[in-house]
Scaffold this motif. Structure first.
Motif, PDB file in Angstrom:
ATOM      1  N   LYS A  45      48.262   5.332 120.233  1.00  0.00           N
ATOM      2  CA  LYS A  45      47.467   4.417 121.065  1.00  0.00           C
ATOM      3  C   LYS A  45      46.938   5.124 122.310  1.00  0.00           C
ATOM      4  CE  LYS A  45      47.964  -0.180 123.218  1.00  0.00           C
ATOM      5  NZ  LYS A  45      48.045  -0.070 124.677  1.00  0.00           N
ATOM      6  N   TRP A  46      47.789   5.853 122.997  1.00  0.00           N
ATOM      7  CA  TRP A  46      47.383   6.500 124.239  1.00  0.00           C
ATOM      8  C   TRP A  46      46.445   7.670 123.988  1.00  0.00           C
ATOM      9  CZ3 TRP A  46      52.875   6.306 126.898  1.00  0.00           C
ATOM     10  CH2 TRP A  46      53.111   5.003 127.334  1.00  0.00           C
ATOM     11  N   GLU A  93      44.289   7.754 121.481  1.00  0.00           N
ATOM     12  CA  GLU A  93      43.013   7.093 121.166  1.00  0.00           C
ATOM     13  C   GLU A  93      42.315   6.594 122.434  1.00  0.00           C
ATOM     14  OE1 GLU A  93      41.520   5.971 117.842  1.00  0.00           O
ATOM     15  OE2 GLU A  93      42.481   7.912 117.530  1.00  0.00           O
ATOM     16  N   SER A  94      43.103   6.235 123.462  1.00  0.00           N
ATOM     17  CA  SER A  94      42.542   5.730 124.723  1.00  0.00           C
ATOM     18  C   SER A  94      42.112   6.846 125.664  1.00  0.00           C
ATOM     19  CB  SER A  94      43.570   4.845 125.434  1.00  0.00           C
ATOM     20  OG  SER A  94      43.905   3.726 124.638  1.00  0.00           O
ATOM     21  N   TYR A 135      54.019   4.800 117.883  1.00  0.00           N
ATOM     22  CA  TYR A 135      52.859   3.915 118.081  1.00  0.00           C
ATOM     23  C   TYR A 135      52.144   4.238 119.391  1.00  0.00           C
ATOM     24  CZ  TYR A 135      50.623  -0.300 119.959  1.00  0.00           C
ATOM     25  OH  TYR A 135      49.763  -1.171 120.562  1.00  0.00           O
TER      26      TYR A 135
END
Length: 218
Positions: A30-31, A33-34, A26
């Protein structure tokens, strides 16, 4: 402050500690995408998460107090043809520049300290993170059996000295409740705190609880 002590990996069944935990799948998404790139694996152990994040294209640094663990990671990363900066070091005094990392991942590691040590570790983590940078970490819960009922000696009101035979013998463990966490992470915007009860592990009944904390440096 109690002296830091790492795992004695020579005494451990190492096979479970070479497979990444499900949390990182996950986080990698998430990272990415950031737009985060530079990750510190804080308390990296044998390096399972350093290897995973590097395989996902992140720029990974790893630090652990165990020379055995860091040497294991260096050999592993060579075999995988991955460029990971791995260092032996203590979490209470991190050898990195201010505002250097986008993310710090600290899985079942920062709790290996007493109360004074925990505050130093989080202060160091805050120092090396960029503004808006993200931390994902875990902390032992005071609702766990081994805090209130194990009979292990307490170094301070929050810290138990593990006396089980094996790799964690004489390693301090800091235990927290929600108020402790909010105090310790007061300079972070907390995104999520999960409190998980591991009722069964490997088909055995347990009373083992952890907090998982995800936050951003203010």
């Amino acid at each position: 402050m109690v002296e830091s002590k790492g795992w004695e990996w020579e005494k451990a069944d190492q096979s479970p500690w070479t497979k990444p935990t499900d949390h990182v799948y996950y986080l990698a998404h998430k990272w990415s995408e950031s737009g985060f790139k530079k990750i510190l694996d804080l308390g990296s152990g044998l390096g399972r998460h350093s290897i995973f994040f590097a395989q996902q294209g992140f720029d990974v640094s790893a630090i652990d107090i165990s020379e055995y663990g860091i040497n294991y990671l260096k050999e592993w990363s060579k075999k995988e043809n991955l460029d990971i900066e791995a260092k032996v070091g203590d979490m209470v005094a991190l050898p990195y520049k201010d505002n250097y990392f986008d993310c710090v991942f600290a899985y079942h590691s920062i709790s290996h300290a007493d109360t004074e040590g925990i505050y130093k570790i989080i202060s160091e983590t805050e120092r090396i993170l960029k503004k808006g940078g993200e931390i994902y970490t875990s902390m032992c819960s005071k609702e766990s059996w081994d805090f209130s009922k194990s009979g292990f000696p307490k170094i301070d009101k929050n810290t138990v000295l593990n006396k089980e035979e094996g790799p964690e013998n004489n390693v301090p463990h800091f235990y927290a409740d929600l108020e402790d966490i909010l105090s310790i992470f007061h300079n972070f915007d907390i995104e999520k705190i999960h409190h998980i009860d591991y009722c069964y592990i490997n088909h055995e009944k347990k009373d083992c609880k952890y907090y998982y904390i995800n936050g951003h440096k203010k």
